[in-house]
Write an enzyme that holds these catalytic residues in place. Sequence first.
Site, PDB file in Angstrom:
ATOM      1  CG  ASN A   9      -1.842   1.063   1.387  1.00 25.68           C
ATOM      2  OD1 ASN A   9      -1.772   2.030   0.638  1.00 25.68           O
ATOM      3  ND2 ASN A   9      -2.744   0.949   2.342  1.00 25.68           N
ATOM      4  NE  ARG A  87      -5.623   2.569  -0.495  1.00 26.10           N
ATOM      5  CZ  ARG A  87      -5.177   3.754  -0.080  1.00 26.10           C
ATOM      6  NH1 ARG A  87      -3.924   3.904   0.301  1.00 26.10           N
ATOM      7  NH2 ARG A  87      -5.980   4.790  -0.045  1.00 26.10           N
ATOM      8  CG  HIS A 174     -11.371   5.688   2.820  1.00 27.18           C
ATOM      9  ND1 HIS A 174     -11.826   6.840   3.416  1.00 27.18           N
ATOM     10  CD2 HIS A 174     -10.047   5.617   3.113  1.00 27.18           C
ATOM     11  CE1 HIS A 174     -10.826   7.460   4.027  1.00 27.18           C
ATOM     12  NE2 HIS A 174      -9.735   6.740   3.855  1.00 27.18           N
ATOM     13  CG  LEU A 203     -15.315   8.152  11.224  1.00 25.05           C
ATOM     14  CD1 LEU A 203     -16.113   8.498  12.475  1.00 25.05           C
ATOM     15  CD2 LEU A 203     -15.582   9.186  10.129  1.00 25.05           C
ATOM     16  NE  ARG A 235      -6.501  13.970   2.082  1.00 24.09           N
ATOM     17  CZ  ARG A 235      -6.641  12.643   2.123  1.00 24.09           C
ATOM     18  NH1 ARG A 235      -7.780  12.095   2.486  1.00 24.09           N
ATOM     19  NH2 ARG A 235      -5.644  11.866   1.773  1.00 24.09           N
ATOM     20  CB  ILE A 325     -11.379   8.559  14.740  1.00 26.48           C
ATOM     21  CG1 ILE A 325     -10.081   9.350  14.541  1.00 26.48           C
ATOM     22  CG2 ILE A 325     -12.364   9.321  15.622  1.00 26.48           C
ATOM     23  CD1 ILE A 325     -10.232  10.649  13.757  1.00 26.48           C
ATOM     24  CD  GLU A 375      -7.678   0.824   4.071  1.00 32.41           C
ATOM     25  OE1 GLU A 375      -7.014   1.023   5.118  1.00 32.41           O
ATOM     26  OE2 GLU A 375      -7.967   1.715   3.269  1.00 32.41           O
TER      27      GLU A 375
HETATM   28  P1  ADP Z   1      -4.900   6.318   8.645  1.00 35.97           P
HETATM   29  O1  ADP Z   1      -6.040   6.983   7.924  1.00 35.97           O
HETATM   30  O2  ADP Z   1      -3.603   7.045   8.499  1.00 35.97           O
HETATM   31  O3  ADP Z   1      -4.824   4.824   8.423  1.00 35.97           O
HETATM   32  P2  ADP Z   1      -5.878   5.593  11.254  1.00 35.97           P
HETATM   33  O4  ADP Z   1      -7.048   4.842  10.740  1.00 35.97           O
HETATM   34  O5  ADP Z   1      -4.797   4.817  11.928  1.00 35.97           O
HETATM   35  O6  ADP Z   1      -5.248   6.525  10.178  1.00 35.97           O
HETATM   36  O7  ADP Z   1      -6.458   6.679  12.294  1.00 35.97           O
HETATM   37  C1  ADP Z   1      -5.604   7.574  12.935  1.00 35.97           C
HETATM   38  C2  ADP Z   1      -6.460   8.449  13.837  1.00 35.97           C
HETATM   39  O8  ADP Z   1      -7.107   7.607  14.812  1.00 35.97           O
HETATM   40  C3  ADP Z   1      -5.665   9.474  14.618  1.00 35.97           C
HETATM   41  O9  ADP Z   1      -6.341  10.727  14.630  1.00 35.97           O
HETATM   42  C4  ADP Z   1      -5.633   8.887  16.008  1.00 35.97           C
HETATM   43  O10 ADP Z   1      -5.517   9.871  17.019  1.00 35.97           O
HETATM   44  C5  ADP Z   1      -7.015   8.252  16.060  1.00 35.97           C
HETATM   45  N1  ADP Z   1      -7.125   7.312  17.178  1.00 35.97           N
HETATM   46  C6  ADP Z   1      -6.504   6.132  17.364  1.00 35.97           C
HETATM   47  N2  ADP Z   1      -6.821   5.627  18.580  1.00 35.97           N
HETATM   48  C7  ADP Z   1      -7.665   6.513  19.159  1.00 35.97           C
HETATM   49  C8  ADP Z   1      -8.343   6.577  20.416  1.00 35.97           C
HETATM   50  N3  ADP Z   1      -8.220   5.625  21.326  1.00 35.97           N
HETATM   51  N4  ADP Z   1      -9.138   7.643  20.655  1.00 35.97           N
HETATM   52  C9  ADP Z   1      -9.272   8.636  19.747  1.00 35.97           C
HETATM   53  N5  ADP Z   1      -8.658   8.636  18.552  1.00 35.97           N
HETATM   54  C10 ADP Z   1      -7.866   7.592  18.272  1.00 35.97           C
END
Ligand code: ADP
Length: 388
Positions: A9, A87, A174, A203, A235, A325, A375
């Site tokens: 990826n 990907r 996505h 998210l 973004r 998130i 993914e």
């Molecule tokens: P990407 O899109 O780069 O793959 P991720 O899916 O790993 O990103 O998401 C990253 C986001 O998830 C960051 O904003 C991180 O702070 C948030 N995150 C991860 N764990 C938690 C948590 N326990 N509470 C709140 N936000 C979280």
Amino acid sequence: MKPTILTINGGSSSIKFAFYRPGEPPTRCVFGKMARNGLGEIILTLTDEEEVSVPFPVALGKSATTVFVDWLEKQDNFQSVQTVGHRLVHGMERTEPELVTQDLLDDIRRISPFAPEHLPVETDLIETLRKRHPELVQVACFDTAFHQSMPRMAKLLPIPRRFEAKGIRRYGFHGLSYAYLMEELARLGDPAATKGRVILCHLGNGASMSAVRDGQSVETSMGFSPTSGLVMSTRTGDLDPGVAAYLGHTESMNTKEFYHMANHESGLIGISETSSDMRKLLKLESSDIRAAEAVELFCYQAKKWIGSFSAVLGGLDALVFSGGIGENSAIVRTRICEGLGFLGVKLDENRNTKSAPIISSVDSSVMARVIPTDEELMIARSVARLTQ
Ligand code: ADP
């Protein structure tokens, strides 16, 4: 058993990869990421056993792709690999994964301006592997494919008609995550996977939603590019085009500068002025109004999109939270769902706090779920299906 599938990826700032042993489903044995740190060094992080980071003494001028493939070739796991799944962020009208051929590569090069931060890196990785290891079967999995089922009205952008012929329309992204979530929903026995109205919320740093009717994407928040839709970590999400024109006049901001601002300096980092990371902002929100507003805007807009997609679907049967998130933050899920009782969404706060697989209460007419996305596994499954 030795791994036979490698997934790659390649993004604008990192290359994520995983080795899979064959089987149904394929099982992952190593997952890793190569990225540049703040000092410009390339750092490799392997995360399946315990996390190890290895800085590379990189010769100047070597691209991240070359460093990555040089490293790959020295790995025991790579020796048994027969197929590589990539990907690809954009595939235009393509609806399914495809075997990589010279024609496909030429076409992807041609459409690179549609995803200038991602497609050149991705094609570079494929071409380097093709040159050095022509025996490998490579498969391209497109992030846009899932949404190609959307009806015309969801795809059409309200700009002069002639631009549509040049490919300017809503594509959505996505898609690998959404395809995986729908397969999980089916595996969990949720009838909405095949017959019903579902909103999938991915998210993470990048954030989007998809409205799915009877198993088919009918609407999505990202559009021509991944910049649109929801507020994201850096973004803007949807933005009035008037802002671009105004900043052009008053700040002499050019297209490149505007693109950079809208993609890398906006969203959570832009509003909070401190962090793009939701976890950090949640820690800061009680003492810093800017962090509090960034979190509030994120949740408010997510709620707005759920409302809008519910209207498109004519109601809602299942609501799925995913991404860093969506999977981990109970408080963000609570705030997004606050006030959605009129749609039949009612969370069980005890289940929600634990990020349980089902977070809705027994009397909620909408089944709200947390499903961790994968993914990489979706790519590995696609590779296995296409090459078996
Ligand atoms: P990407 O899109 O780069 O793959 P991720 O899916 O790993 O990103 O998401 C990253 C986001 O998830 C960051 O904003 C991180 O702070 C948030 N995150 C991860 N764990 C938690 C948590 N326990 N509470 C709140 N936000 C979280």
